[in-house]
Structure formats: C-alpha cells, structure tokens
Design a protein around this motif. Structure first.
Motif, PDB file in Angstrom:
ATOM      1  N   GLN A  97       0.831  -1.188   0.000  1.00 40.30           N
ATOM      2  CA  GLN A  97       0.000   0.000   0.000  1.00 40.30           C
ATOM      3  C   GLN A  97       0.873   1.249   0.000  1.00 40.30           C
ATOM      4  O   GLN A  97       1.874   1.331   0.704  1.00 40.30           O
ATOM      5  CB  GLN A  97      -0.911   0.020   1.212  1.00 40.30           C
ATOM      6  CG  GLN A  97      -1.920   1.137   1.163  1.00 40.30           C
ATOM      7  CD  GLN A  97      -2.991   0.975   2.225  1.00 40.30           C
ATOM      8  OE1 GLN A  97      -2.955   0.062   3.015  1.00 40.30           O
ATOM      9  NE2 GLN A  97      -3.939   1.870   2.226  1.00 40.30           N
ATOM     10  N   LYS A  98       0.483   2.219  -0.842  1.00 40.00           N
ATOM     11  CA  LYS A  98       1.211   3.482  -0.934  1.00 40.00           C
ATOM     12  C   LYS A  98       0.268   4.604  -0.518  1.00 40.00           C
ATOM     13  O   LYS A  98      -0.719   4.862  -1.196  1.00 40.00           O
ATOM     14  CB  LYS A  98       1.724   3.692  -2.350  1.00 40.00           C
ATOM     15  CG  LYS A  98       2.714   2.629  -2.779  1.00 40.00           C
ATOM     16  CD  LYS A  98       3.214   2.855  -4.172  1.00 40.00           C
ATOM     17  CE  LYS A  98       4.184   1.756  -4.546  1.00 40.00           C
ATOM     18  NZ  LYS A  98       4.726   1.948  -5.882  1.00 40.00           N
ATOM     19  N   PHE A 118      -6.430   5.537  -4.151  1.00 40.44           N
ATOM     20  CA  PHE A 118      -7.327   4.462  -4.556  1.00 40.44           C
ATOM     21  C   PHE A 118      -7.280   3.357  -3.514  1.00 40.44           C
ATOM     22  O   PHE A 118      -6.278   3.200  -2.810  1.00 40.44           O
ATOM     23  CB  PHE A 118      -6.918   3.906  -5.921  1.00 40.44           C
ATOM     24  CG  PHE A 118      -6.909   4.936  -7.009  1.00 40.44           C
ATOM     25  CD1 PHE A 118      -8.104   5.406  -7.534  1.00 40.44           C
ATOM     26  CD2 PHE A 118      -5.729   5.456  -7.491  1.00 40.44           C
ATOM     27  CE1 PHE A 118      -8.118   6.370  -8.533  1.00 40.44           C
ATOM     28  CE2 PHE A 118      -5.721   6.420  -8.491  1.00 40.44           C
ATOM     29  CZ  PHE A 118      -6.920   6.879  -9.014  1.00 40.44           C
ATOM     30  N   PRO A 119      -8.348   2.557  -3.415  1.00 33.72           N
ATOM     31  CA  PRO A 119      -8.326   1.451  -2.448  1.00 33.72           C
ATOM     32  C   PRO A 119      -7.209   0.463  -2.754  1.00 33.72           C
ATOM     33  O   PRO A 119      -6.880   0.225  -3.915  1.00 33.72           O
ATOM     34  CB  PRO A 119      -9.690   0.776  -2.636  1.00 33.72           C
ATOM     35  CG  PRO A 119     -10.526   1.752  -3.368  1.00 33.72           C
ATOM     36  CD  PRO A 119      -9.603   2.623  -4.147  1.00 33.72           C
ATOM     37  N   ASP A 170      -9.703 -10.368  -2.977  1.00 37.07           N
ATOM     38  CA  ASP A 170     -10.296  -9.163  -2.390  1.00 37.07           C
ATOM     39  C   ASP A 170     -10.578  -8.102  -3.450  1.00 37.07           C
ATOM     40  O   ASP A 170     -11.581  -7.396  -3.387  1.00 37.07           O
ATOM     41  CB  ASP A 170      -9.387  -8.579  -1.310  1.00 37.07           C
ATOM     42  CG  ASP A 170      -9.301  -9.478  -0.079  1.00 37.07           C
ATOM     43  OD1 ASP A 170     -10.151 -10.378   0.075  1.00 37.07           O
ATOM     44  OD2 ASP A 170      -8.374  -9.274   0.724  1.00 37.07           O
ATOM     45  N   LEU A 171      -9.695  -7.996  -4.429  1.00 33.17           N
ATOM     46  CA  LEU A 171      -9.876  -7.027  -5.516  1.00 33.17           C
ATOM     47  C   LEU A 171     -11.167  -7.304  -6.283  1.00 33.17           C
ATOM     48  O   LEU A 171     -11.987  -6.416  -6.464  1.00 33.17           O
ATOM     49  CB  LEU A 171      -8.680  -7.076  -6.467  1.00 33.17           C
ATOM     50  CG  LEU A 171      -8.779  -6.219  -7.721  1.00 33.17           C
ATOM     51  CD1 LEU A 171      -8.712  -4.739  -7.363  1.00 33.17           C
ATOM     52  CD2 LEU A 171      -7.669  -6.587  -8.694  1.00 33.17           C
ATOM     53  N   VAL A 172     -11.374  -8.557  -6.698  1.00 34.93           N
ATOM     54  CA  VAL A 172     -12.569  -8.856  -7.499  1.00 34.93           C
ATOM     55  C   VAL A 172     -13.843  -8.849  -6.664  1.00 34.93           C
ATOM     56  O   VAL A 172     -14.921  -8.573  -7.182  1.00 34.93           O
ATOM     57  CB  VAL A 172     -12.442 -10.175  -8.296  1.00 34.93           C
ATOM     58  CG1 VAL A 172     -11.288 -10.110  -9.259  1.00 34.93           C
ATOM     59  CG2 VAL A 172     -12.347 -11.380  -7.391  1.00 34.93           C
ATOM     60  N   ALA A 173     -13.731  -9.129  -5.378  1.00 36.64           N
ATOM     61  CA  ALA A 173     -14.911  -9.096  -4.510  1.00 36.64           C
ATOM     62  C   ALA A 173     -15.463  -7.679  -4.383  1.00 36.64           C
ATOM     63  O   ALA A 173     -16.636  -7.498  -4.047  1.00 36.64           O
ATOM     64  CB  ALA A 173     -14.575  -9.668  -3.138  1.00 36.64           C
TER      65      ALA A 173
END
Length: 82
Positions: free
Chosen positions: A2-3, A8-9, A16-19
């Motif tokens: 994470q940056k 963005f999320p 988790d991304l596709v959910a």
C-alpha cells in the motif's frame, strides 16, 4: 504494498480485488507467480455479473475451471478468443 500517496483502495490479493469490483482487466506477463492467478475462487468472488478481460497470456486464467464455472447456473457468460 500500500502506498499512502495513491488515493485508490488497496487490495492485498486478487480475491479481495474482485470481490469489490465488477470488471477485472488482466494485462500482466505470464510468470510462475501469475500462472492461473484467476482461479475458481477468484471467479466465484467476481460473481455472475463480473467481467474478466484478459489481454495478457491465456494461462493467467485457469481455463478448465473457467469452463466448469460457466456451467454453474449463476455463471452464464464466457467470451474467449483463439
């Protein structure tokens, strides 16, 4: 990773991304880490209305599972190119 400077999320994994999204565009190289990155679990998390666009190498998606998944009544669409 994470940056904090990116507004963005962040999702730690593909599941988790596709959910949390309806469309997934794959444009990555085929490596041992990315082979079959889209598994049955990922397709299930994406759901019936989800769309996967694979502009990378075909083996990013577990194609056998994709065919099996599309035979389940909740998954009724599949597009492929040869």
């Amino acid at each position: 990773m994470q940056k904090p400077s990116i507004p963005f999320p962040f999702y730690a994994n593909v599941h988790d991304l596709v959910a949390n999204n309806d469309v997934l565009v794959l444009c990555c190289a085929l490596t041992e880490e990315t082979r079959y990155i889209i598994s049955k679990d990922v397709m299930t998390a994406l759901g019936k209305e989800g769309v996967i666009i694979n502009v990378g190498h075909g083996a990013l998606i577990d194609e056998k599972e994709m065919v099996r998944t599309t035979k389940i009544p909740t998954f009724n669409n599949m597009g492929a190119h040869c």
